[in-house]
Design a protein around this motif. Structure first.
Motif, PDB file in Angstrom:
ATOM      1  N   PRO A  94       0.833  -1.206   0.000  1.00 48.77           N
ATOM      2  CA  PRO A  94       0.000   0.000   0.000  1.00 48.77           C
ATOM      3  C   PRO A  94       0.866   1.254   0.000  1.00 48.77           C
ATOM      4  O   PRO A  94       1.962   1.251   0.562  1.00 48.77           O
ATOM      5  CB  PRO A  94      -0.816  -0.119   1.294  1.00 48.77           C
ATOM      6  CG  PRO A  94      -0.041  -1.045   2.149  1.00 48.77           C
ATOM      7  CD  PRO A  94       0.700  -1.968   1.236  1.00 48.77           C
ATOM      8  N   PRO A  95       0.391   2.324  -0.619  1.00 47.56           N
ATOM      9  CA  PRO A  95       1.180   3.557  -0.627  1.00 47.56           C
ATOM     10  C   PRO A  95       1.273   4.128   0.790  1.00 47.56           C
ATOM     11  O   PRO A  95       0.412   3.879   1.632  1.00 47.56           O
ATOM     12  CB  PRO A  95       0.388   4.495  -1.542  1.00 47.56           C
ATOM     13  CG  PRO A  95      -0.992   3.940  -1.581  1.00 47.56           C
ATOM     14  CD  PRO A  95      -0.871   2.469  -1.337  1.00 47.56           C
ATOM     15  N   PRO A  96       2.334   4.903   1.070  1.00 49.02           N
ATOM     16  CA  PRO A  96       2.467   5.472   2.414  1.00 49.02           C
ATOM     17  C   PRO A  96       1.328   6.451   2.705  1.00 49.02           C
ATOM     18  O   PRO A  96       0.797   7.093   1.801  1.00 49.02           O
ATOM     19  CB  PRO A  96       3.817   6.193   2.367  1.00 49.02           C
ATOM     20  CG  PRO A  96       4.158   6.337   0.938  1.00 49.02           C
ATOM     21  CD  PRO A  96       3.424   5.273   0.199  1.00 49.02           C
ATOM     22  N   SER A  97       0.976   6.551   3.974  1.00 44.29           N
ATOM     23  CA  SER A  97      -0.121   7.434   4.360  1.00 44.29           C
ATOM     24  C   SER A  97       0.282   8.897   4.186  1.00 44.29           C
ATOM     25  O   SER A  97       1.454   9.239   4.097  1.00 44.29           O
ATOM     26  CB  SER A  97      -0.521   7.182   5.811  1.00 44.29           C
ATOM     27  OG  SER A  97       0.537   7.567   6.665  1.00 44.29           O
ATOM     28  N   LYS A  98      -0.710   9.775   4.174  1.00 39.32           N
ATOM     29  CA  LYS A  98      -0.455  11.205   4.003  1.00 39.32           C
ATOM     30  C   LYS A  98       0.357  11.767   5.170  1.00 39.32           C
ATOM     31  O   LYS A  98       1.145  12.680   4.993  1.00 39.32           O
ATOM     32  CB  LYS A  98      -1.770  11.963   3.865  1.00 39.32           C
ATOM     33  CG  LYS A  98      -2.467  11.686   2.562  1.00 39.32           C
ATOM     34  CD  LYS A  98      -3.731  12.491   2.425  1.00 39.32           C
ATOM     35  CE  LYS A  98      -4.403  12.186   1.100  1.00 39.32           C
ATOM     36  NZ  LYS A  98      -5.604  12.970   0.893  1.00 39.32           N
ATOM     37  N   GLU A  99       0.169  11.203   6.370  1.00 41.38           N
ATOM     38  CA  GLU A  99       0.925  11.675   7.527  1.00 41.38           C
ATOM     39  C   GLU A  99       2.415  11.374   7.360  1.00 41.38           C
ATOM     40  O   GLU A  99       3.267  12.194   7.702  1.00 41.38           O
ATOM     41  CB  GLU A  99       0.414  11.025   8.822  1.00 41.38           C
ATOM     42  CG  GLU A  99      -0.998  11.415   9.211  1.00 41.38           C
ATOM     43  CD  GLU A  99      -2.053  10.604   8.468  1.00 41.38           C
ATOM     44  OE1 GLU A  99      -1.765   9.472   8.037  1.00 41.38           O
ATOM     45  OE2 GLU A  99      -3.180  11.116   8.317  1.00 41.38           O
ATOM     46  N   VAL A 100       2.736  10.195   6.840  1.00 43.22           N
ATOM     47  CA  VAL A 100       4.140   9.823   6.636  1.00 43.22           C
ATOM     48  C   VAL A 100       4.767  10.714   5.573  1.00 43.22           C
ATOM     49  O   VAL A 100       5.884  11.209   5.733  1.00 43.22           O
ATOM     50  CB  VAL A 100       4.253   8.333   6.234  1.00 43.22           C
ATOM     51  CG1 VAL A 100       5.670   7.990   5.809  1.00 43.22           C
ATOM     52  CG2 VAL A 100       3.810   7.443   7.383  1.00 43.22           C
ATOM     53  N   ILE A 101       4.057  10.957   4.489  1.00 41.43           N
ATOM     54  CA  ILE A 101       4.566  11.802   3.413  1.00 41.43           C
ATOM     55  C   ILE A 101       4.775  13.231   3.911  1.00 41.43           C
ATOM     56  O   ILE A 101       5.779  13.866   3.611  1.00 41.43           O
ATOM     57  CB  ILE A 101       3.622  11.778   2.196  1.00 41.43           C
ATOM     58  CG1 ILE A 101       3.639  10.391   1.572  1.00 41.43           C
ATOM     59  CG2 ILE A 101       4.007  12.826   1.172  1.00 41.43           C
ATOM     60  CD1 ILE A 101       2.626  10.184   0.480  1.00 41.43           C
ATOM     61  N   ALA A 102       3.836  13.735   4.724  1.00 43.17           N
ATOM     62  CA  ALA A 102       3.934  15.096   5.238  1.00 43.17           C
ATOM     63  C   ALA A 102       5.085  15.244   6.222  1.00 43.17           C
ATOM     64  O   ALA A 102       5.671  16.325   6.344  1.00 43.17           O
ATOM     65  CB  ALA A 102       2.631  15.511   5.892  1.00 43.17           C
TER      66      ALA A 102
END
Length: 130
Positions: A94-102
């Motif tokens: 699964p793609p990384p969550s928005k929190e991880v990317i941020a």
């Protein structure tokens, strides 16, 4: 049926197949990804003309993410999304969550190359030590 015709139903070029199942927008983009070393078949980096067959695992690095697919059906022509979905088994993480990317540090566009101090600060934040 001649041997060449039989082979065409059991094998396809990796660039052609990845384009046909809509992993790439164009066949030339698929071929370029192969030449750049972003496509692996069964763990081996391949050229665009490499033949794929049923059961092969294809790993593609695209836009910083890895796609892992298993060849379920061989096709040579581009098909619609519902048909393309039946030609592969998607095993991608699964793609990384928005929190991880941020939370990842990013440089402003056009800021240039980081200085040695900035790189050390970034490494310290990321928990890396050499």
């Amino acid at each position: 049926m001649s041997p060449a015709e039989q082979r065409s139903t059991t094998q396809a070029r990796v660039d052609s197949w990845t384009w046909a199942v809509r992993l790439f927008k164009t066949r030339s983009a698929a071929a370029e990804a192969c030449r750049a070393g972003h496509v692996r078949v069964n763990g081996v980096t391949v050229k665009p003309a490499q033949q794929v067959k049923l059961g092969d695992e294809i790993r593609i690095r695209h836009a910083g993410l890895e796609r892992i697919v298993i060849v379920e059906r061989i096709i040579h022509k581009r098909v619609g999304p519902p048909v393309a979905a039946t030609c592969l088994i998607d095993r991608s993480p699964p793609p990384p969550s928005k929190e991880v990317i941020a939370s990842l540090p990013r440089r402003d566009r056009g800021a240039g190359r980081p200085t040695k101090r900035e790189r050390r600060d970034t490494d310290r934040l990321m928990g890396r030590s050499d």
